[in-house]
Design an enzyme around this catalytic site. Structure first.
Site, short mmCIF file in Angstrom:
data_model
loop_
_atom_site.label_atom_id
_atom_site.label_comp_id
_atom_site.label_asym_id
_atom_site.label_seq_id
_atom_site.Cartn_x
_atom_site.Cartn_y
_atom_site.Cartn_z
CG HIS A 65 -2.14 0.83 1.02
ND1 HIS A 65 -2.12 2.21 1.02
CD2 HIS A 65 -3.43 0.48 0.79
CE1 HIS A 65 -3.35 2.67 0.82
NE2 HIS A 65 -4.16 1.64 0.67
CG HIS A 66 1.56 5.25 -2.64
ND1 HIS A 66 2.63 5.87 -2.02
CD2 HIS A 66 1.65 5.59 -3.95
CE1 HIS A 66 3.33 6.55 -2.92
NE2 HIS A 66 2.77 6.39 -4.10
CB ALA A 67 -0.77 4.14 3.55
CG ASN A 97 3.93 8.00 0.91
OD1 ASN A 97 4.02 7.64 -0.25
ND2 ASN A 97 3.37 7.24 1.86
#
Length: 487
Positions: free
Chosen positions: A141-143, A316
């Site tokens: 997941h990009h999280a 991120n």
């Protein structure tokens, strides 16, 4: 206010990727490692090796826990162990085991969301490739991590001296088996909200100053930077997404990229990547009878880590800039120069706005209204009602420069791609590996039904920019190359 050292508040930019997710819009990224044949690397050996390295991979033990009533962003809870059966899966590549067969399987793997009840990642061990090769498809997941953090995580999985990163001192990544109760979560969330609102006056002042500086820069410059939505033409690859995903790859020579770049004064490798994507899309649009009234545009994720900052293993630090793909420019050289000039202006505008401004504002995104609005937008298929923010997502991430191994097997190739956004049916991500520029294309097949054909146009798009080989194949948009693109 700390509930437990292994429990921490998710930053707004990370939580935003959770809020953007719907049943049709999946926010996971893909990392694909193609390994040379090695009889000693079995599924069981691979699983045991990965579990043994979990101490170096803290994001893989993090579980997202929402706060009651959405009064603040979720918390990360770092677990001491993971259930391998829920995260690591075994597959047989269908058909003859070609690269295209693997790409079809990867599309299917990408078409389902991650289960939020567990740490947000999966690994898919894919056997049966030609020549006995194995592919490991990571789905994260990009999280959890952006491209830079994923690159650092890769260094803690691979066996290569230069890729190894300083590991945390013992006890740095503490773990817990318990999940905080509702009262604890609410009390902690309110305390953190009060703390973060102290930053709001300063953020407002910086934002207004940045907007004024960016507006003044726009007024001074003759060549404008495209605005999201307002300057994006309607195309068939933009619209409401469905859950289905398709995947394709193209490998080009890094030396060839550098040689062609040197022929064009003032351009960067990123400019050349955008120009190659532009050339391929021109051919694809011509083949499908599409001639947009204005140029296609691109959203380009850019890292905002401070220069010299230590490697991150998670989170991120990424913003976006918007630029043209100059698909309305016939001459390839002029097209590249237009892309380079516009992208340079976009960077200057972003610098004036503040590279971290968007990240800082996401800290104040209200979880329930934000995610509720996103789900309603997706459910109503509202992305089809208006032009997309931009045509496609295009990013370029530097990867390892020397041969690596995973579980003793030589890493033959490495690919990576980020997620799609609602309304934007194509993501093109480049990861370099040793001497290659590896393009990965993720698409929604209900918007772009033949992503493998688009991938096959990339070699010709690079060739038409080669001034030393003027008139070579691919110079005309109505004469595309055929077949799966590898070089």
């Amino acid at each position: 206010m700390t509930v437990h050292p292994a429990i921490e508040r998710m930053e707004g930019v990370d939580a935003g990727f959770l809020y953007l997710e719907t049943p049709d819009v999946h926010m996971h990224t893909l990392k694909i490692a193609v390994l040379e044949a090695d009889p000693h690397l079995t599924f069981e050996v691979f699983t045991a090796g990965l579990l043994a390295r979990l101490e170096k991979l803290p994001p893989l033990r993090r579980q997202a826990v929402p706060v009651p009533f959405g009064i603040n962003h979720p918390v990360w809870v770092t677990r001491p162990t993971v259930d391998a059966s829920r995260h690591i899966h075994q597959h047989r590549v269908p058909g003859a085991g070609t690269m295209r067969d693997l790409e079809v399987l990867i599309g299917r793997i990408s078409s389902t969301p991650l289960d939020r009840r567990f740490p947000l990642w999966e690994l898919h061990f894919c056997e049966g490739l030609e020549g006995g090769r194995i592919a490991v498809v990571g789905k994260m997941h990009h999280a959890l991590a952006d491209g830079a953090a994923a690159n650092a995580l890769l260094g803690n999985i691979t066996d290569v001296r230069s890729a190894e990163l300083p590991t945390a001192a013992p006890g740095t990544y503490l773990t817990t088996t318990r999940t905080p109760g509702r009262r604890q979560l609410i009390r902690w969330a309110l305390h953190d909200a009060l703390q973060q609102f102290r930053d709001l006056p300063g953020l407002l002042a910086r934002t207004f100053a940045g907007l004024r500086a960016a507006a003044a820069y726009r007024r001074r410059e003759e060549h404008g930077v495209p605005l999201p939505v307002l300057n994006a033409p309607r195309t068939s690859i933009n619209g409401s997404l469905t859950p289905r995903r398709s995947f394709a790859t193209c490998s080009l020579s890094l030396a060839e990229f550098k040689r062609v770049r040197a022929q064009h004064q003032g351009v960067t490798l990123n400019d050349l990547v955008l120009a190659v994507v532009s050339g391929a899309l021109r051919r694809w649009m011509a083949e499908h009878g599409e001639r947009p009234a204005s140029s296609l545009t691109a959203g380009v994720p850019v890292g905002v880590d401070e220069r010299g900052a230590p490697p991150r293993l998670g989170g991120n630090r990424v913003s976006n800039l918007f630029t043209t793909l100059a698909t309305d420019v016939e001459d390839p050289t002029e097209r590249l120069q237009t892309i380079s000039r516009t992208t340079s202006h976009a960077k200057h505008i972003q610098d004036r706005l503040g590279r971290r401004t968007l990240i800082d504002w996401t800290q104040f995104a209200p979880p329930l209204p934000f995610s509720g609005a996103v789900r309603a937008y997706s459910r109503l298929r509202a992305a089809a009602w208006h032009p997309a923010a931009f045509t496609a997502i295009v990013s370029n991430v530097p990867g390892p420069r020397e041969r690596a191994r995973i579980g003793g097997a030589r890493l033959a190739d490495l690919f990576s791609v980020g997620p799609l956004a609602d309304g934007i049916g194509l993501n093109v991500t480049v990861w370099s590996y040793i001497d290659r520029m590896n393009f990965s294309l993720l698409a929604c097949p209900d918007l772009l039904p033949d992503v493998e054909v688009l991938a096959s146009y990339f070699p010709a798009a690079l060739a038409e920019l080669d001034l030393d080989a003027a008139g070579s194949v691919g110079a005309a948009p109505d004469s595309p190359t055929e077949g799966h693109a590898t070089a």
